[in-house]
Design a protein around this motif. Sequence first.
Motif, PDB file in Angstrom:
ATOM      1  N   LEU A 345       0.802  -1.227   0.000  1.00  0.00           N
ATOM      2  CA  LEU A 345       0.000   0.000   0.000  1.00  0.00           C
ATOM      3  C   LEU A 345       0.834   1.277   0.000  1.00  0.00           C
ATOM      4  O   LEU A 345       0.406   2.285  -0.573  1.00  0.00           O
ATOM      5  CB  LEU A 345      -0.948  -0.013   1.207  1.00  0.00           C
ATOM      6  N   TYR A 346       2.017   1.240   0.615  1.00  0.00           N
ATOM      7  CA  TYR A 346       2.843   2.448   0.611  1.00  0.00           C
ATOM      8  C   TYR A 346       3.302   2.798  -0.817  1.00  0.00           C
ATOM      9  O   TYR A 346       3.196   3.955  -1.245  1.00  0.00           O
ATOM     10  CB  TYR A 346       4.034   2.283   1.556  1.00  0.00           C
ATOM     11  N   PRO A 347       3.815   1.831  -1.599  1.00  0.00           N
ATOM     12  CA  PRO A 347       4.155   2.168  -2.988  1.00  0.00           C
ATOM     13  C   PRO A 347       2.953   2.623  -3.807  1.00  0.00           C
ATOM     14  O   PRO A 347       3.091   3.502  -4.673  1.00  0.00           O
ATOM     15  CB  PRO A 347       4.741   0.857  -3.532  1.00  0.00           C
ATOM     16  N   LEU A 348       1.762   2.062  -3.547  1.00  0.00           N
ATOM     17  CA  LEU A 348       0.570   2.521  -4.276  1.00  0.00           C
ATOM     18  C   LEU A 348       0.277   3.983  -3.962  1.00  0.00           C
ATOM     19  O   LEU A 348      -0.047   4.771  -4.862  1.00  0.00           O
ATOM     20  CB  LEU A 348      -0.635   1.649  -3.905  1.00  0.00           C
ATOM     21  N   ALA A 349       0.384   4.340  -2.684  1.00  0.00           N
ATOM     22  CA  ALA A 349       0.180   5.737  -2.304  1.00  0.00           C
ATOM     23  C   ALA A 349       1.262   6.609  -2.926  1.00  0.00           C
ATOM     24  O   ALA A 349       0.997   7.726  -3.396  1.00  0.00           O
ATOM     25  CB  ALA A 349       0.190   5.880  -0.780  1.00  0.00           C
ATOM     26  N   GLY A 350       2.498   6.105  -2.943  1.00  0.00           N
ATOM     27  CA  GLY A 350       3.592   6.845  -3.557  1.00  0.00           C
ATOM     28  C   GLY A 350       3.345   7.098  -5.034  1.00  0.00           C
ATOM     29  O   GLY A 350       3.594   8.202  -5.543  1.00  0.00           O
ATOM     30  N   PHE A 351       2.830   6.081  -5.737  1.00  0.00           N
ATOM     31  CA  PHE A 351       2.506   6.249  -7.156  1.00  0.00           C
ATOM     32  C   PHE A 351       1.449   7.335  -7.340  1.00  0.00           C
ATOM     33  O   PHE A 351       1.550   8.180  -8.243  1.00  0.00           O
ATOM     34  CB  PHE A 351       2.007   4.927  -7.739  1.00  0.00           C
ATOM     35  N   ALA A 352       0.436   7.340  -6.473  1.00  0.00           N
ATOM     36  CA  ALA A 352      -0.631   8.342  -6.574  1.00  0.00           C
ATOM     37  C   ALA A 352      -0.120   9.748  -6.291  1.00  0.00           C
ATOM     38  O   ALA A 352      -0.619  10.722  -6.862  1.00  0.00           O
ATOM     39  CB  ALA A 352      -1.772   7.996  -5.619  1.00  0.00           C
ATOM     40  N   VAL A 353       0.888   9.860  -5.411  1.00  0.00           N
ATOM     41  CA  VAL A 353       1.500  11.167  -5.167  1.00  0.00           C
ATOM     42  C   VAL A 353       2.108  11.716  -6.462  1.00  0.00           C
ATOM     43  O   VAL A 353       2.314  12.922  -6.608  1.00  0.00           O
ATOM     44  CB  VAL A 353       2.563  11.083  -4.045  1.00  0.00           C
ATOM     45  N   GLY A 354       2.349  10.827  -7.416  1.00  0.00           N
ATOM     46  CA  GLY A 354       2.870  11.247  -8.713  1.00  0.00           C
ATOM     47  C   GLY A 354       2.019  12.275  -9.423  1.00  0.00           C
ATOM     48  O   GLY A 354       2.469  12.880 -10.408  1.00  0.00           O
ATOM     49  N   ILE A 355       0.806  12.531  -8.935  1.00  0.00           N
ATOM     50  CA  ILE A 355      -0.020  13.596  -9.507  1.00  0.00           C
ATOM     51  C   ILE A 355       0.730  14.930  -9.438  1.00  0.00           C
ATOM     52  O   ILE A 355       0.449  15.854 -10.224  1.00  0.00           O
ATOM     53  CB  ILE A 355      -1.388  13.700  -8.763  1.00  0.00           C
ATOM     54  N   VAL A 356       1.707  15.033  -8.530  1.00  0.00           N
ATOM     55  CA  VAL A 356       2.496  16.261  -8.447  1.00  0.00           C
ATOM     56  C   VAL A 356       3.262  16.505  -9.747  1.00  0.00           C
ATOM     57  O   VAL A 356       3.631  17.648 -10.057  1.00  0.00           O
ATOM     58  CB  VAL A 356       3.476  16.235  -7.253  1.00  0.00           C
ATOM     59  N   GLY A 357       3.506  15.443 -10.526  1.00  0.00           N
ATOM     60  CA  GLY A 357       4.195  15.601 -11.794  1.00  0.00           C
ATOM     61  C   GLY A 357       3.380  16.358 -12.825  1.00  0.00           C
ATOM     62  O   GLY A 357       3.924  16.846 -13.829  1.00  0.00           O
ATOM     63  N   ALA A 358       2.067  16.472 -12.586  1.00  0.00           N
ATOM     64  CA  ALA A 358       1.194  17.219 -13.499  1.00  0.00           C
ATOM     65  C   ALA A 358       1.055  18.680 -13.104  1.00  0.00           C
ATOM     66  O   ALA A 358       0.558  19.488 -13.894  1.00  0.00           O
ATOM     67  CB  ALA A 358      -0.191  16.559 -13.539  1.00  0.00           C
ATOM     68  N   VAL A 359       1.479  19.020 -11.894  1.00  0.00           N
ATOM     69  CA  VAL A 359       1.328  20.397 -11.408  1.00  0.00           C
ATOM     70  C   VAL A 359       2.057  21.412 -12.287  1.00  0.00           C
ATOM     71  O   VAL A 359       1.482  22.439 -12.665  1.00  0.00           O
ATOM     72  CB  VAL A 359       1.786  20.497  -9.933  1.00  0.00           C
ATOM     73  N   PRO A 360       3.335  21.177 -12.638  1.00  0.00           N
ATOM     74  CA  PRO A 360       4.027  22.198 -13.440  1.00  0.00           C
ATOM     75  C   PRO A 360       3.410  22.424 -14.816  1.00  0.00           C
ATOM     76  O   PRO A 360       3.554  23.511 -15.385  1.00  0.00           O
ATOM     77  CB  PRO A 360       5.461  21.655 -13.551  1.00  0.00           C
ATOM     78  N   TYR A 361       2.717  21.424 -15.366  1.00  0.00           N
ATOM     79  CA  TYR A 361       2.030  21.594 -16.645  1.00  0.00           C
ATOM     80  C   TYR A 361       1.057  22.769 -16.565  1.00  0.00           C
ATOM     81  O   TYR A 361       1.003  23.619 -17.463  1.00  0.00           O
ATOM     82  CB  TYR A 361       1.279  20.310 -16.986  1.00  0.00           C
ATOM     83  N   VAL A 362       0.293  22.804 -15.490  1.00  0.00           N
ATOM     84  CA  VAL A 362      -0.687  23.883 -15.323  1.00  0.00           C
ATOM     85  C   VAL A 362       0.021  25.218 -15.159  1.00  0.00           C
ATOM     86  O   VAL A 362      -0.365  26.230 -15.757  1.00  0.00           O
ATOM     87  CB  VAL A 362      -1.600  23.613 -14.111  1.00  0.00           C
ATOM     88  N   MET A 363       1.092  25.237 -14.375  1.00  0.00           N
ATOM     89  CA  MET A 363       1.766  26.496 -14.071  1.00  0.00           C
ATOM     90  C   MET A 363       2.472  27.086 -15.292  1.00  0.00           C
ATOM     91  O   MET A 363       2.383  28.292 -15.534  1.00  0.00           O
ATOM     92  CB  MET A 363       2.733  26.297 -12.908  1.00  0.00           C
ATOM     93  N   VAL A 364       3.154  26.253 -16.070  1.00  0.00           N
ATOM     94  CA  VAL A 364       3.873  26.819 -17.222  1.00  0.00           C
ATOM     95  C   VAL A 364       2.905  27.295 -18.298  1.00  0.00           C
ATOM     96  O   VAL A 364       3.230  28.181 -19.100  1.00  0.00           O
ATOM     97  CB  VAL A 364       4.874  25.811 -17.833  1.00  0.00           C
ATOM     98  N   ARG A 365       1.693  26.737 -18.304  1.00  0.00           N
ATOM     99  CA  ARG A 365       0.708  27.149 -19.293  1.00  0.00           C
ATOM    100  C   ARG A 365      -0.233  28.234 -18.762  1.00  0.00           C
ATOM    101  O   ARG A 365      -1.176  28.637 -19.436  1.00  0.00           O
ATOM    102  CB  ARG A 365      -0.100  25.932 -19.760  1.00  0.00           C
ATOM    103  N   SER A 366       0.012  28.684 -17.553  1.00  0.00           N
ATOM    104  CA  SER A 366      -0.830  29.714 -16.948  1.00  0.00           C
ATOM    105  C   SER A 366      -0.295  31.123 -17.155  1.00  0.00           C
ATOM    106  O   SER A 366      -1.014  32.096 -16.925  1.00  0.00           O
ATOM    107  CB  SER A 366      -0.987  29.455 -15.443  1.00  0.00           C
TER     108      SER A 366
END
Length: 433
Positions: A345-366
């Motif tokens: 379960l810890y690696p699964l949660a870690g994988f889901a934290v990967g949503i942070v990898g999408a954050v800069p997409y929004v910022m550079v296009r803002s």
Amino acid sequence: MQARLAEASPPARPLNRQDYKTLSLAALGGALEFYDFIIFVFFAAVIGHLFFPPDSPDWLSQLQTFGIFAAGYLARPLGGIVMAHFGDLLGRKRMFTLSIILMALPTLAMGLLPTYASIGIAAPLLLLALRILQGAAIGGEVPGAWVFVSEHVPNRHTGYACGTLTSGLTAGILLGSLIATWINTAYSQAAIQEWAWRLPFLLGGVFGLVAMYLRRWLHETPVFAEMQAKKALAEELPLKTVVREHKRAVLVSMGLTWLLSAGIVVVILMTPTYLQKQFHIAPATSLQANSLAIIALTIGCIFFGALIDRLGAGKTFVLGCLLLASTSYAFYHSLGNAPEQLFLLYPLAGFAVGIVGAVPYVMVRSFPAVVRFSGLSFSYNLAYAIFGGLTPIAVTLMLKNDPLAPAHYVLALCALGLVLGLYMLVNDPNRSR
């Protein structure tokens, strides 16, 4: 918010060999530089013993040590704003290289610093000064790296580029963990106290020089080069334009940064200690599980970065926040009922934290290209200094009355991310695709 940047992005084409080279070099350099920034925390106990009066209580030495560590976060906005200012006026690559130097030299100096026993109170003061320089460097490095890679690749691969770069930064955390594990395994505690604690900092200085060498092969971004050729650079202080004309983009970017800081600080950085103290899990076991979670996080950053290119920001954050909420709650809830599921379960949660990898997409296009570096850096660093610094304190205080405080804090930030995702879904001009 995203559409205004279309004209400043490279034309549609597939990723080529040069793109992959740029992404690889930028991600590797980012990993090495982020290692320099975080290695301090893995040796906080030793540093507290060596750099403060020996008769100080342990809790006071550790409090002072973490205060110096936190100073690096507080210095991020200033360093980020200054480097972003010149990055928007003089070029992305120059600041990208400067951040490496500003990180490598203080890290190397930390490994050579005399301790309190040698120079007294000057030791922690010098350590504080070096930590502030590190904070200024990382404040320019992370936003600069996101802008750099996003302006090199075709517009439809922005998410993948930012996700790959973010995965490199998270790999720096893993590298720090592995080096700390090696030092603690290879040397006795007496040897570490005497001299071996210096090795990871000296190694960090070498890493910085390697990263600086690697960046010799990078070129200025096509977007900035075109603006420079057309004399279309900012005519006034870039940050002034950001604050006056892009308030909504700043607020969205700061909200997403709060989500990012919750995922990284709580799930990745705080949880090993939480496992040991709250559930009495052996340090070796908690660190092994944490390493697996970081590996999964690194993969998750690339996955969500590629996903946002296909689905858009709104759908990706709705799905990503729901996944993070469910997996993180399942993980923390299982610790008291089914601790044998830790390594699943810890690696699964870690994988889901990967949503942070999408954050800069929004910022550079803002933000438009002419103030992109300043807009992203101001939003990200200010939010991270506030929320990244307050999160450990908030969660620690919550733990006094709530043993599942980390889960509930992450759930609250997932709710914020979900709201932002719905907002972006409604305002995404490409939502109908």
